[in-house]
Structures are given as structure tokens and as C-alpha cells.
Design a protein around this motif. Structure first.
Motif, PDB file in Angstrom:
ATOM      1  N   LEU A   1      57.650 -25.260 -38.260  1.00 16.37           N
ATOM      2  CA  LEU A   1      58.512 -25.188 -36.965  1.00 16.37           C
ATOM      3  C   LEU A   1      57.627 -24.936 -35.653  1.00 16.37           C
ATOM      4  O   LEU A   1      57.827 -25.993 -34.794  1.00 16.37           O
ATOM      5  CB  LEU A   1      59.775 -24.437 -37.025  1.00 16.37           C
ATOM      6  CG  LEU A   1      60.746 -24.435 -38.088  1.00 16.37           C
ATOM      7  CD1 LEU A   1      61.429 -23.473 -38.298  1.00 16.37           C
ATOM      8  CD2 LEU A   1      61.482 -25.808 -37.619  1.00 16.37           C
ATOM      9  N   ASP A   2      56.961 -23.792 -35.899  1.00 15.44           N
ATOM     10  CA  ASP A   2      55.957 -23.723 -34.403  1.00 15.44           C
ATOM     11  C   ASP A   2      55.163 -24.964 -34.334  1.00 15.44           C
ATOM     12  O   ASP A   2      55.031 -25.286 -33.169  1.00 15.44           O
ATOM     13  CB  ASP A   2      55.364 -22.414 -34.690  1.00 15.44           C
ATOM     14  CG  ASP A   2      56.100 -21.155 -34.819  1.00 15.44           C
ATOM     15  OD1 ASP A   2      57.270 -21.140 -34.197  1.00 15.44           O
ATOM     16  OD2 ASP A   2      55.702 -20.056 -35.319  1.00 15.44           O
TER      17      ASP A   2
ATOM     18  N   ALA B   1      67.549 -24.402 -39.230  1.00 16.95           N
ATOM     19  CA  ALA B   1      66.283 -23.999 -38.661  1.00 16.95           C
ATOM     20  C   ALA B   1      65.909 -24.948 -37.647  1.00 16.95           C
ATOM     21  O   ALA B   1      65.409 -24.677 -36.377  1.00 16.95           O
ATOM     22  CB  ALA B   1      65.196 -23.432 -39.518  1.00 16.95           C
ATOM     23  N   PHE B   2      65.933 -26.251 -37.906  1.00 18.45           N
ATOM     24  CA  PHE B   2      65.374 -27.422 -37.071  1.00 18.45           C
ATOM     25  C   PHE B   2      66.400 -27.406 -35.886  1.00 18.45           C
ATOM     26  O   PHE B   2      65.894 -27.636 -34.875  1.00 18.45           O
ATOM     27  CB  PHE B   2      65.473 -28.868 -38.003  1.00 18.45           C
ATOM     28  CG  PHE B   2      64.202 -28.956 -38.952  1.00 18.45           C
ATOM     29  CD1 PHE B   2      62.896 -28.974 -38.248  1.00 18.45           C
ATOM     30  CD2 PHE B   2      64.482 -29.061 -40.181  1.00 18.45           C
ATOM     31  CE1 PHE B   2      61.707 -29.200 -39.083  1.00 18.45           C
ATOM     32  CE2 PHE B   2      63.291 -29.270 -41.070  1.00 18.45           C
ATOM     33  CZ  PHE B   2      62.035 -29.251 -40.502  1.00 18.45           C
ATOM     34  N   HIS B   3      67.498 -27.257 -36.199  1.00 17.85           N
ATOM     35  CA  HIS B   3      68.709 -27.542 -35.197  1.00 17.85           C
ATOM     36  C   HIS B   3      68.431 -26.037 -33.983  1.00 17.85           C
ATOM     37  O   HIS B   3      68.482 -26.487 -33.184  1.00 17.85           O
ATOM     38  CB  HIS B   3      70.054 -27.406 -35.611  1.00 17.85           C
ATOM     39  CG  HIS B   3      70.462 -28.622 -36.106  1.00 17.85           C
ATOM     40  ND1 HIS B   3      71.718 -28.887 -36.906  1.00 17.85           N
ATOM     41  CD2 HIS B   3      70.034 -30.060 -36.254  1.00 17.85           C
ATOM     42  CE1 HIS B   3      71.766 -30.098 -37.347  1.00 17.85           C
ATOM     43  NE2 HIS B   3      70.644 -30.721 -36.652  1.00 17.85           N
ATOM     44  N   ALA B   4      67.896 -25.061 -34.601  1.00 18.40           N
ATOM     45  CA  ALA B   4      67.896 -23.894 -34.037  1.00 18.40           C
ATOM     46  C   ALA B   4      66.639 -24.167 -32.877  1.00 18.40           C
ATOM     47  O   ALA B   4      66.501 -23.372 -31.837  1.00 18.40           O
ATOM     48  CB  ALA B   4      67.753 -22.748 -34.583  1.00 18.40           C
ATOM     49  N   ARG B   5      65.762 -25.034 -33.038  1.00 24.14           N
ATOM     50  CA  ARG B   5      64.512 -25.406 -32.506  1.00 24.14           C
ATOM     51  C   ARG B   5      64.854 -26.662 -31.538  1.00 24.14           C
ATOM     52  O   ARG B   5      63.846 -27.217 -30.875  1.00 24.14           O
ATOM     53  CB  ARG B   5      63.339 -25.642 -33.178  1.00 24.14           C
ATOM     54  CG  ARG B   5      62.869 -24.461 -34.130  1.00 24.14           C
ATOM     55  CD  ARG B   5      62.405 -23.308 -33.259  1.00 24.14           C
ATOM     56  NE  ARG B   5      61.694 -22.266 -33.973  1.00 24.14           N
ATOM     57  CZ  ARG B   5      60.380 -21.963 -34.194  1.00 24.14           C
ATOM     58  NH1 ARG B   5      59.687 -22.714 -33.740  1.00 24.14           N
ATOM     59  NH2 ARG B   5      60.033 -21.050 -34.986  1.00 24.14           N
TER      60      ARG B   5
ATOM     61  N   GLN C   1      57.249 -27.801 -32.771  1.00 20.92           N
ATOM     62  CA  GLN C   1      57.504 -27.591 -31.529  1.00 20.92           C
ATOM     63  C   GLN C   1      56.582 -27.658 -30.353  1.00 20.92           C
ATOM     64  O   GLN C   1      56.714 -28.188 -29.394  1.00 20.92           O
ATOM     65  CB  GLN C   1      58.194 -25.974 -31.389  1.00 20.92           C
ATOM     66  CG  GLN C   1      58.765 -26.077 -30.162  1.00 20.92           C
ATOM     67  CD  GLN C   1      60.021 -25.120 -30.298  1.00 20.92           C
ATOM     68  OE1 GLN C   1      59.939 -23.860 -31.246  1.00 20.92           O
ATOM     69  NE2 GLN C   1      61.295 -24.948 -29.917  1.00 20.92           N
TER      70      GLN C   1
ATOM     71  N   MET D   1      65.762 -29.733 -32.673  1.00 17.73           N
ATOM     72  CA  MET D   1      65.390 -30.714 -33.265  1.00 17.73           C
ATOM     73  C   MET D   1      66.577 -31.415 -34.002  1.00 17.73           C
ATOM     74  O   MET D   1      67.271 -30.897 -34.840  1.00 17.73           O
ATOM     75  CB  MET D   1      64.189 -30.429 -34.209  1.00 17.73           C
ATOM     76  CG  MET D   1      62.857 -29.937 -33.453  1.00 17.73           C
ATOM     77  SD  MET D   1      61.662 -29.547 -34.885  1.00 17.73           S
ATOM     78  CE  MET D   1      60.543 -28.696 -33.750  1.00 17.73           C
TER      79      MET D   1
ATOM     80  N   ASN E   1      61.210 -33.536 -31.153  1.00 12.98           N
ATOM     81  CA  ASN E   1      62.396 -32.991 -31.009  1.00 12.98           C
ATOM     82  C   ASN E   1      63.418 -33.830 -31.943  1.00 12.98           C
ATOM     83  O   ASN E   1      64.638 -33.717 -31.703  1.00 12.98           O
ATOM     84  CB  ASN E   1      62.932 -33.386 -29.557  1.00 12.98           C
ATOM     85  CG  ASN E   1      62.877 -34.666 -29.106  1.00 12.98           C
ATOM     86  OD1 ASN E   1      62.753 -35.745 -30.033  1.00 12.98           O
ATOM     87  ND2 ASN E   1      63.103 -35.023 -27.813  1.00 12.98           N
TER      88      ASN E   1
END
Length: 453
Positions: free
Chosen positions: A42-43, A90-94, A46, A96, A51
Motif C-alpha cells: 500500500l505505501d 484497505a485499498f479504499h482507505a488509501r 500510494q 484507491m 489511485n
């Protein structure tokens, strides 16, 4: 209002490969939550500027994911349904978006309905689910029956998408994916083989449940508008430009990619306003780092990918210039296991990811690159310049694929004076005199310049 996909920068992951899952599903093991290994990415994603994420086949299958056995549950080699929910959240929280593979043309021989046919033959209530099914022939597995498959692969049994029960089964699965996993779209595998009536039903079904749901199809040849239109899919894979991106660089013939871009997106372009899915490589084709004769051409290639009309996608690992070539019997070299982004060592091209990050940031900041029209300004064997225009701005993209710096002169229609401000190489400005500008271009790189009065 523009659809979210026109602002997307995709990252394509083949989860069964990246997570080092067993090559064959034994359908007996307890679910192993290998999919959570994506959270370690994830990091990196990002920071790269991604996105949107396209996750390759995820649902229960026999081997590579495209031989579905059950459309309703995550492949046990990757975990259980809660594992998938956790990852998508987790993707949505970033910030994406997440799209998944929709494999609707065919299933695997372990698909529950086909297993019933193998067991009960003519008495099976599912005989009508499969195209070309007959009991007066044979196949490579010597079952004493024959059926239509995908491109001669007997392991992939073609579904009969004119059967209402099959359509209802598939749409029910898609509805479950939307409600249970909160996905944002689908990439239709082998869309050029999938019945268009089914595609129309899928479009209506998904639009009713989520108006911004995105449908993108895998199409290799043909008129893309046959599949991408208001009734069927929103977009398709841009295989025409995929080929031109690398071969025009290999042949010192940028006329090839220029011809495709003008044909597709120019003033009379066939696909103006259509957000085609652009890529340099994927899970089915050799890595672009293996295709290019000159490794330095990775830089002008990604500059083109991020500045041409359409939606750019990065295949996992290619941001470091990983190589990979399929063999006559296996695609596994294209789909390597990578524990986490820090595990890529030594990095084949340590500066490439930083360059892609710059290009992604520039694309996010520039409406003309995401939504603008396309007009060719200059094309030479190793140099290409074009104009991207939106209501907000006009940008000139100039690419140099030569081994040494080059100088070009461009003329911008309708412009008299002002200057060109380089957004890719900040601090550089070039005067416009009667709409003309002389541009020095660095070797194997280029410029993205805003037209300022």
C-alpha cells in the motif's frame, strides 16, 4: 462530469503469482490468507501515485485463475471471503479504486455444473449451460463428450451465455461482489469472445446497482467501439498502442505510434473521448523490459504512456524494469512472486520508479493529460510532439528517443506569442514566436510544457 476512470492511474497485480500461491488448487486445504500480502504494497503504491488497482483472477479456480470452479468465493489459495473484504477495504482507505477480473466466457472443468455433466452426462440439468456440448464425440481428457472451449484449450469450457440460467448465475455473482466486497468495476476476460447481449445485460445490471461502476474488456483486435459504447463496456484494452509503444522505439520509427495515436485520438480519431486502457505489459505478454532493445527506452516509453489519451496502467514489478518472457508452455515468468516492494533487489532500473512517480504526479495535476484532445505537432524517426488541450489548459508533449540530445521546432496552431513552461523539468521556459518554439530535448526523455500567454 468525467467518470472516475478518466482520472485513474492503475496498478495491475496478478495475485496468484505475486503471493507465490501453489500452481494447482487441491480444493481440500483450509484457506490460506496469502492475499493479505498485498497490504505490504500500500505505501509503495500510494507513493508511486496509483489511485486504482486491477486485481487479476481471485475466485476459486483449478490453476491460473481463469479456469473458474466457483464464482462466489475467494480462491482458498489466497484466503477466504473475509480476506478479500479486508484487502479491498484497505485499498479504499488509501483512496484507491479496485476492479477485479470477470471471467465469463468460460469456466474450468472443476466448475460445479460441469462436474455434474461429467458425472450424470445427458441426465444432468446443466447440459444447456455449456456451448457445443455433445455426447457423440470426445476431448483431450477422453471423457466421451465434446464441447466448445477457448482457443483450443480443453481445460477451459465455454459457457452458453444465451442460456438465461447461466446469465442469472453470473449476474448474481457480480451482484454479490458489489454488495459483499464493494468493488468498483470489472475487467472482462476475453471480452472479444463474450456474447454482446450478455455484455448489454451486464452493463444494465451493474449501472443500476452502482452508476459509476466501470466495465473494461480485454480486446486484442477489431473496432474497439463494437465493445466499448454506451450499451456494453466503458473501455477496452488498447493493444494497438501497446504494440506501437515498444516497436516504434525498437525500430527508431516513432511514425508507427504516432500513426496509431492520430488514428485513435486525433481530430478525426475513431476513439476520441473513449478512455482506452493503456499498458506497456501485463500478465499475458512479455515484460516490456524484455521487449526493448535499448533499456534507456523505458523512460520515453513511460512518458508516452502517461501523456497519451486514455487510462495508464503499470504491471506489478515493471516500475523497476523487471524482465520476463513467457515460454512455449508457461506464462509463469510473467507472473513472479514478490514478497514486498523492498524484496526487489538488486533493482534492474533503480531510477525508473522515481521517473514514473513524477509522471503520475504530473498527470494528476494536469487536466489536459487526463481529459484533453490530441493533436499531432511533429513526428520524426526518434522525436514526437503532440498537443493535449482541455478547457483548463494546453500542454505540449515532446519525446526524444535518441541516444543523444535533439532539437526540434514546433508550431502550435492558433497561438501567436507567449512561452512554453516545462512541467516535467521545472525551471525551464521557452519563448513562442508567431506560434513557433525551438525545443532542445534531453536524450531518451522529453518535456511536458504548458502553453502560457
Amino acid at each position: 462530469m468525467n467518470h472516475w476512470s478518466t482520472d485513474a492511474i492503475f496498478y495491475h497485480i496478478y495475485p496468484l503469482g505475486l503471493t507465490d500461491s501453489p500452481p494447482r488448487n487441491n480444493f481440500a486445504s483450509f484457506p490460506q490468507p496469502r492475499l493479505v500480502r498485498l497490504l505490504a504494497w500500500l505505501d509503495h503504491l500510494q507513493a508511486l501515485g496509483v489511485n486504482a488497482v486491477y486485481l487479476g483472477p481471485l475466485f476459486e479456480s483449478s490453476t491460473h485463475g481463469y479456469d473458474t470452479a466457483d464464482y462466489f468465493h475467494l480462491d482458498r489459495r489466497l484466503g477466504d471471503d473475509n480476506t478479500l473484504c479486508e484487502c479491498i477495504q484497505a485499498f479504499h482507505a488509501r483512496g484507491m479504486r479496485v476492479i477485479l477480473d470477470g471471467v465469463f466466457n468460460h469456466v474450468g472443468r472443476d466448475f460445479w455444473a460441469f462436474r455434474d455433466v461429467l458425472q450424470n452426462r445427458e441426465k444432468s440439468p446443466y447440459c444447456g449451460w455449456f456451448s457445443g456440448l455433445r455426447f457423440d464425440g470426445d476431448n483431450g481428457y477422453h471423457d466421451g463428450l465434446c464441447y466448445a472451449d477457448w482457443q483450443g484449450h480443453a481445460s477451459l469450457v465455454k459457457l452458453n451465455l444465451s442460456n438465461p440460467d447461466v446469465v442469472n448465475h453470473l449476474l448474481h455473482a457480480v451482484g454479490t461482489w458489489i454488495e459483499q466486497f464493494d468493488i468498483d468495476g470489472l475487467r472482462l476476460d476475453a471480452a472479444d469472445c463474450v456474447d454482446l447481449d450478455f455484455q448489454r445485460q451486464l452493463r444494465a445490471f451493474t449501472s443500476q446497482r452502482r452508476p459509476d461502476f466501470w466495465l473494461m474488456g480485454e480486446v486484442v483486435h477489431g473496432d474497439y467501439t463494437r465493445w466499448a459504447n454506451p450499451q456494453t463496456l466503458h473501455a477496452v484494452t488498447n493493444y494497438e498502442s501497446y504494440k506501437g509503444l515498444y516497436s516504434s522505439l525498437n525500430d527508431a520509427n516513432l511514425f508507427e505510434i504516432a500513426w496509431s495515436l492520430n488514428r485513435q485520438f486525433g481530430p478525426q480519431g475513431l476513439y476520441r473521448g473513449l478512455p482506452l486502457y493503456n499498458f506497456a505489459d501485463n500478465h499475458d505478454v512479455n515484460r516490456v523490459a524484455s521487449l526493448l532493445k535499448n533499456p534507456a527506452h523505458l523512460y520515453p516509453l513511460y512518458l508516452l504512456l502517461f501523456s497519451m489519451p486514455g487510462v495508464p496502467s503499470i504491471y506489478y514489478g515493471s516500475e523497476w524494469g523487471l524482465s520476463g518472457e513467457k515460454t512455449p508452455t508457461s506464462d509463469a515468468p510473467l507472473r513472479p512472486a514478490i514478497g514486498n516492494p523492498q524484496a526487489v533487489s538488486p533493482c534492474p532500473h533503480p531510477d525508473l520508479a522515481a521517473a514514473i512517480t513524477r509522471l503520475a504526479a504530473l498527470r494528476r495535476a494536469a487536466p489536459a493529460l487526463r481529459h484533453g484532445d490530441y493533436q499531432q505537432l511533429l513526428v520524426q524517426s526518434e522525436q514526437l510532439a503532440f498537443l493535449r488541450q482541455s478547457p483548463e489548459e494546453s500542454l505540449v508533449v515532446a519525446v526524444n528517443a535518441a541516444q543523444s540530445p535533439a532539437a526540434i521546432q514546433i508550431t502550435i496552431p492558433g497561438v501567436t506569442g507567449g512561452s512554453l513552461v516545462d512541467l516535467l523539468n521545472p525551471g525551464q521556459r521557452f519563448p513562442l514566436v508567431h506560434g513557433r518554439a525551438d525545443l532542445p530535448l534531453p536524450a531518451n526523455w522529453g518535456r511536458v510544457l504548458r502553453v502560457e500567454s
